[in-house]
Design an enzyme around this catalytic site. Sequence first.
Site, short mmCIF file in Angstrom:
data_model
loop_
_atom_site.label_atom_id
_atom_site.label_comp_id
_atom_site.label_asym_id
_atom_site.label_seq_id
_atom_site.Cartn_x
_atom_site.Cartn_y
_atom_site.Cartn_z
N ASP A 1 31.82 -16.04 73.73
CA ASP A 1 31.29 -17.45 71.99
C ASP A 1 32.17 -18.60 72.37
O ASP A 1 32.41 -18.37 71.55
CB ASP A 1 31.95 -16.48 71.91
N GLY B 1 38.79 -19.74 55.93
CA GLY B 1 37.19 -19.37 57.21
C GLY B 1 36.20 -18.52 56.18
O GLY B 1 37.38 -17.52 56.54
N GLY C 1 29.12 -15.40 58.93
CA GLY C 1 28.46 -14.49 58.43
C GLY C 1 28.53 -13.21 58.68
O GLY C 1 28.32 -12.09 58.42
#
Length: 763
Positions: free
Chosen positions: A555, A437, A440
């Site tokens: 999130d 994975g 940013g």
Amino acid sequence: MSVKEKLNNMQTSILVMIVFILPTLVLSSHNNYPLSMPSCNDNSCGDIRIPFPFGTTRECYLTIQFWVTCNRTDVDHPKLFWGESEVEITDIYLDGQMRVMQYIAEDCYYRNGSSSSNNNPWIELATYFTVNNTANKFTIVGCDAYALVSGTRLARSFTTGCTAMCSSEADLTEGSCAGVGCCQTPIPQNVSRVEVEVKSYSNYTDVWDFNNCGYAFVVQDTAFNFSKDNLTNLSNVIELPMVVDWVIRNGTCEEAKTNATTYACVSANSECYKPTNGYGYRCRCVDGFEGNPYLSKGCIDIDECAATNHNNCTMKEYCNNEEGTYTCSCPDTHDGDGKGEHGCVLLQKKHNMKIAYVLIGVACGIITLLLAIILLYLELKRRSRRKTKHKFFLQNGGDKLQEKLATREASPDMVTIFSSSELEKATNCFHDSMIIGRGGFGTVYKGVLADRRTVAIKRSIKVDLTQIEQFINEVVVLSQINHKNVVRLLGCCLETDVPLLVYEFINNGTLSSHLHNKAKANVLDWNTRLKIATETAEVLSYLHSSASTPIIHRDVKPDNILLDHTFTAKVSDFGASRLVPVDLAQLSTMVQGTFGYLDPEYMQTNQLTEKSDVYSFGVVLLELITGRGALSFDRPIEEKSLANYFLSVLRQDLLFEILDENIVGLENMEEISVVSVLAKECLNVRGEDRPSMKEVAMELQGLILGGKHSWARINNVHDEEEMESFIRIEDGMSHFGNGDKNSSVEYDSISRDHILLPTDGGR
């Protein structure tokens, strides 16, 4: 028997006797040192020398046990016997061995029904003599025979035996004596009397055509090698050699030395030793001497410089014999110790060699210096790395984490502090092939720990050093989360420039990678999606109300919901989470999250509450029932925001048009409608109008259990225009993401390690 067969047998017998006698002839060497007493002229019998303590007369032997007699009836071949017995001696060695001839036991059967045998041949040895148990073997030859060897050892009787069988000559193997036609077995130690007997099982009736006799004997191992011909030719051989050990007297060396009158090692250069086989003691000449140690002047100096002897002098002519040893020298034109291949070197060559040695010494010195410099550099580098690791450990709050862990009782759920070397080994030094994975804010690696656990290791790009205290608190609390649908935080590493977080590994990728992939989406039927939604809601409910310290995820999105091989949901990525203080209902913080999932109220007020997670979960519900992404920049403007478009179609009663075709069915439309209304409730603009995650979880659990819609405020009137206005705000802000559906807002915590997994990644 034909004449030809008799001739063949005679030839074979002669060959066998040559094989037996040849070692005796070779071993009977004639050395130049005295062997017998000076007054004894009768010190040999034919080719056999008679060394003291053996002798043919009273003045020539030490004791009666060493008396031998020489039968010179055959002038050309006199025979040596042991005293007045019929035991023939073929050789005597000063190292404590003697070779004698031993009779063969024989048992034969004939076609006319008669039989003959020569059984029970025996030999009884005198004091100081025993049968050597390593040089001899008890042997039996035949194809229908068994034999016993018995006797006396250490004043007690013993018996052992062997069997030899075969059915045809084809069974026999030359040189093999393992039971087929021939069998051998060792005899015990310290045997002083041997008696041999051989018998037949069935009188050779089954092997009559090629074997009708069995033979048994004790023989020197090196003097007999089995051959197929032995089945017939041994009838012509009467005796075979056997090795006997002898000692000079009984007792140990220490005991013998106490009595000077009987101590047998009388030579000036002799010594006493204990034999390997047998008992008592023997004598031998010390190194550098040879001869008979039992005579007063029996051990004489060996002339190592004689042409027939071995020495290691470079030049044989410069060998100097000395008492018990020798020295080597070199001529005047040479230098050196005179020993070995290069013992003597020409002086000029020596000068050149000195120069070579100096150069070699200098080279070795330089190499040693370089090695020392390299080792010093490696040690300094190791210390520097250790110092750097310690600096990062303190910088990342390692001491604070250790203090907090020290105040807790040790438990299996306690967070583990990994070393950087452990995680480097687990990820092959963070090789690109281990990446699962990338986003940013950092990268996620797959790793295998030393205990073979597979883990996911999150490596951040940057860290906010002002938030270390908060980060440590969150690590401790998050490690205590014990829920089956949460990706568990196993520990962290603080020895690197940014903290590394270690999670359990989930192998089936993210919910997003399944929803937005046509092939994978077919697998996600309605029941599976409802189960995933319920499990995710239960996790958020647990974090908000059941955890020891309430936690806001901040999130919630399909990218942070992982699936295992059974499609069980595992909520992950708590890097952006916030612990809720006990005395505060809400937190003031910079806006953080992913566009498309952000709570409009949070975006306007910067006030973070548990209802912010509810809003994000509402968007996740929309993705589950529509299969669309939260933001779709490739769609018309009115469909770009999934939440905005959903409210629009819901208002027009066109929900069916945006449902994922993989879940549409008459049997589940009622459940889909309920979930749609539940999603609408979660998307209320004002947080206070949204249900709690506990209520949402209960509603979804009711659907799975088949219950009725219990509390959803279907008829409640909401200001949908107000909701749409906030969604438009979020929609407008999303343009800063440059078209990335997963664009995230910057935030102020050490949790800047928020990482977006690829659509096919797993943790």
